[in-house]
Enzyme design. Structure first.
Site, PDB file in Angstrom:
ATOM      1  N   ILE A 140       0.499  -0.947   0.179  1.00 22.72           N
ATOM      2  CA  ILE A 140       0.132   0.528  -0.068  1.00 22.72           C
ATOM      3  C   ILE A 140       1.536   1.131  -0.148  1.00 22.72           C
ATOM      4  O   ILE A 140       2.211   1.063   0.538  1.00 22.72           O
ATOM      5  CB  ILE A 140      -0.841  -0.141   1.388  1.00 22.72           C
ATOM      6  CG1 ILE A 140      -0.198  -0.346   2.932  1.00 22.72           C
ATOM      7  CG2 ILE A 140      -1.997  -0.996   1.286  1.00 22.72           C
ATOM      8  CD1 ILE A 140      -0.879   0.134   3.798  1.00 22.72           C
ATOM      9  N   ASP A 141       0.287   2.421  -0.600  1.00 20.03           N
ATOM     10  CA  ASP A 141       1.002   3.402  -1.203  1.00 20.03           C
ATOM     11  C   ASP A 141       1.501   4.263   0.438  1.00 20.03           C
ATOM     12  O   ASP A 141       1.238   3.811   1.306  1.00 20.03           O
ATOM     13  CB  ASP A 141       0.298   5.060  -1.599  1.00 20.03           C
ATOM     14  CG  ASP A 141      -0.102   3.885  -2.533  1.00 20.03           C
ATOM     15  OD1 ASP A 141       0.588   3.008  -3.789  1.00 20.03           O
ATOM     16  OD2 ASP A 141      -0.350   4.887  -3.699  1.00 20.03           O
ATOM     17  N   LYS A 142       2.809   4.638   0.211  1.00 22.82           N
ATOM     18  CA  LYS A 142       3.894   5.371   1.066  1.00 22.82           C
ATOM     19  C   LYS A 142       2.178   5.930   2.494  1.00 22.82           C
ATOM     20  O   LYS A 142       2.737   6.117   3.493  1.00 22.82           O
ATOM     21  CB  LYS A 142       4.968   6.625   1.709  1.00 22.82           C
ATOM     22  CG  LYS A 142       5.257   6.853   2.676  1.00 22.82           C
ATOM     23  CD  LYS A 142       6.022   8.069   1.747  1.00 22.82           C
ATOM     24  CE  LYS A 142       7.150   9.287   3.211  1.00 22.82           C
ATOM     25  NZ  LYS A 142       7.675   9.873   2.951  1.00 22.82           N
ATOM     26  N   ARG A 242      -7.526   5.587  -6.417  1.00 23.16           N
ATOM     27  CA  ARG A 242      -6.728   6.502  -5.764  1.00 23.16           C
ATOM     28  C   ARG A 242      -7.146   7.282  -8.070  1.00 23.16           C
ATOM     29  O   ARG A 242      -7.597   8.279  -8.050  1.00 23.16           O
ATOM     30  CB  ARG A 242      -5.178   6.659  -6.012  1.00 23.16           C
ATOM     31  CG  ARG A 242      -4.864   6.918  -4.503  1.00 23.16           C
ATOM     32  CD  ARG A 242      -3.836   7.116  -4.081  1.00 23.16           C
ATOM     33  NE  ARG A 242      -3.102   8.551  -4.521  1.00 23.16           N
ATOM     34  CZ  ARG A 242      -1.239   8.347  -4.243  1.00 23.16           C
ATOM     35  NH1 ARG A 242      -0.959   7.364  -4.489  1.00 23.16           N
ATOM     36  NH2 ARG A 242      -0.988   9.518  -4.984  1.00 23.16           N
TER      37      ARG A 242
END
Length: 325
Positions: A140-142, A242
Site C-alpha cells: 500500500i502506498d506510503k 486513487r
C-alpha cells in the site's frame, strides 16, 4: 554442499508427479524454491544429483535436499515499532501507519516496513527464495494507512501470491472523496498503466495496454462537500483506488497526485494539518496458505482521518458517522 546446510530427506509420493512438484509436496518447500535448488544441484534422487524438474521419478524413491543457510537480506534490520494484528510461524499481518514506505528503494533506503520486519522477525525468516527477508506479496502506498499481510516462508509467500493472482483476497478501503459520487454505488472498470506523460503517475489506458482493474465502491455517508466511501478491490493495481475514483470525478481528499482539494475545503485540511490522500486499508481476508483456515481482519480508521471525517459531518450526523469508522 556447505557444512551449515540443512538436509531434508523423504520419499517421492505416489501419483506420477513431476519431480519439482513431488519434492515440493513431500518436503513442504514451495515449488519455485525446489526448482531453484534443482538448478543449484542441491537435490538428489536415489543418491544421484537431479536437475530435470519435469522428470517423473517413481514413487517411494528416496530424495535429499541440501538447503543452504538463507543469505542475509540487503536491507538493514531496524527497531521500528509495529502494530501487529496477527502473527504465526508462516505470516504476519500488520497495521501500517501513513507515512511509512513498505519496501526500501531509491530515496527510502531505511525506515521502511521491511526494515522494521527484519528486526521484529529476526530468527523467524526461513528465507524467501533463499534470502532471509519478509515476503512482500502486496503493497500500500506510503501515505495510505492500514492492513498488510507479509509472508515469512516460501510456502506462505507462494500460497498468498496465488490468492492475490486469482483475486480471492478480500480487500476493502475506506476513503474520503471530493464531492458525492453519482451514482452513490457502482463499479469502475479500466485498465491501469504508467502514465505516458508523467512516469510517477498511473493512468487509465486503452484495453490491451495496461493491466485490467476493477473497483467496486459504495457511499457510506454524504458529508459536507465530500463523501465517506468504501472501495472493494477485485484487482490490486498500483494506485488503483486513487486512479479509479479520480476517473469518475471524485478524487480522494488530500491526494497530491490525482486530484485537487476543492477550494472551500482547503482551509479545513490546512487547519487539521491533513497532508495525505484520505485512504485507509480497513479490511483484509484470506485463506491461510498453510493451515487452510479463513482469516478476516479489520482496522479502525486512524485518528487523522477520523478528525477529518467528523469535521465534514453535517449537524447531528456525528454519531452515525462515528459508528462507520
Amino acid at each position: 554442499m556447505g557444512a551449515s546446510d540443512n538436509i531434508i530427506s523423504g520419499v517421492i509420493p505416489p501419483g506420477g508427479l513431476r519431480l519439482d512438484k513431488a519434492v515440493a509436496e513431500a518436503s513442504g518447500l514451495s515449488r519455485e524454491r525446489v526448482k531453484a535448488l534443482l538448478g543449484e544441484g542441491r537435490v538428489a534422487i536415489g543418491g544421484v544429483r537431479a536437475a530435470n524438474a519435469s522428470a517423473k521419478p517413481p514413487a517411494g524413491v528416496a530424495f535429499t535436499i541440501s538447503i543452504p543457510e538463507a543469505a542475509p537480506s540487503y536491507a538493514v534490520a531496524q527497531d521500528i515499532p509495529l502494530v501487529v494484528v496477527y502473527e504465526d510461524e508462516a505470516l504476519i499481518v500488520v497495521d501500517k501507519p501513513a507515512g511509512m514506505v513498505v519496501h526500501p528503494a531509491a530515496g527510502n533506503a531505511d525506515g521502511t516496513l521491511v526494515n522494521a520486519l527484519l528486526h521484529h522477525c529476526r530468527g523467524q525468516l526461513s528465507g524467501i527464495g533463499g534470502v532471509a527477508r519478509p515476503g512482500i506479496v502486496h503493497r500500500i502506498d506510503k501515505d495510505t494507512s492500514g492492513l498488510l499481510i507479509v509472508a515469512k516462508t516460501d510456502v506462505a509467500h507462494e500460497g498468498l501470491a496465488k490468492q492475490f493472482a486469482d483475486h480471492s483476497i478480500v480487500r476493502a478501503y475506506k476513503c474520503v472523496t471530493a464531492g458525492l459520487p453519482v451514482p452513490v454505488a457502482g463499479t469502475v472498470r479500466g485498465a491501469i498503466a504508467r502514465s505516458s506523460h508523467d512516469r510517477k503517475k498511473m493512468a487509465l489506458v486503452e484495453d490491451g495496454r495496461g493491466k485490467h482493474a476493477v473497483t467496486h465502491y459504495r457511499t457510506l455517508a454524504a458529508l459536507e462537500g465530500a463523501a465517506l466511501v468504501e472501495c472493494r478491490l477485485e484487482t490490486g493495481r498500483t494506485h488503483q483506488v486513487r486512479v479509479h475514483l479520480a476517473s469518475i470525478g471524485h478524487p480522494l481528499l488530500g491526494d497530491p497526485v490525482y486530484g485537487r482539494t476543492p477550494s472551500k475545503l482547503r482551509p479545513l485540511l490546512g487547519r487539521l494539518g491533513f497532508q495525505r490522500q484520505a485512504l485507509h486499508a480497513a479490511e483484509l481476508g484470506f485463506i491461510h496458505p498453510v493451515s487452510g483456515k479463513a482469516h478476516h481482519f479489520t482496522s479502525t480508521t486512524p485518528v487523522d482521518m477520523r478528525e477529518l471525517i467528523v469535521e465534514l459531518c453535517a449537524e447531528g450526523q456525528d454519531a452515525k458517522i462515528k459508528a462507520l469508522l
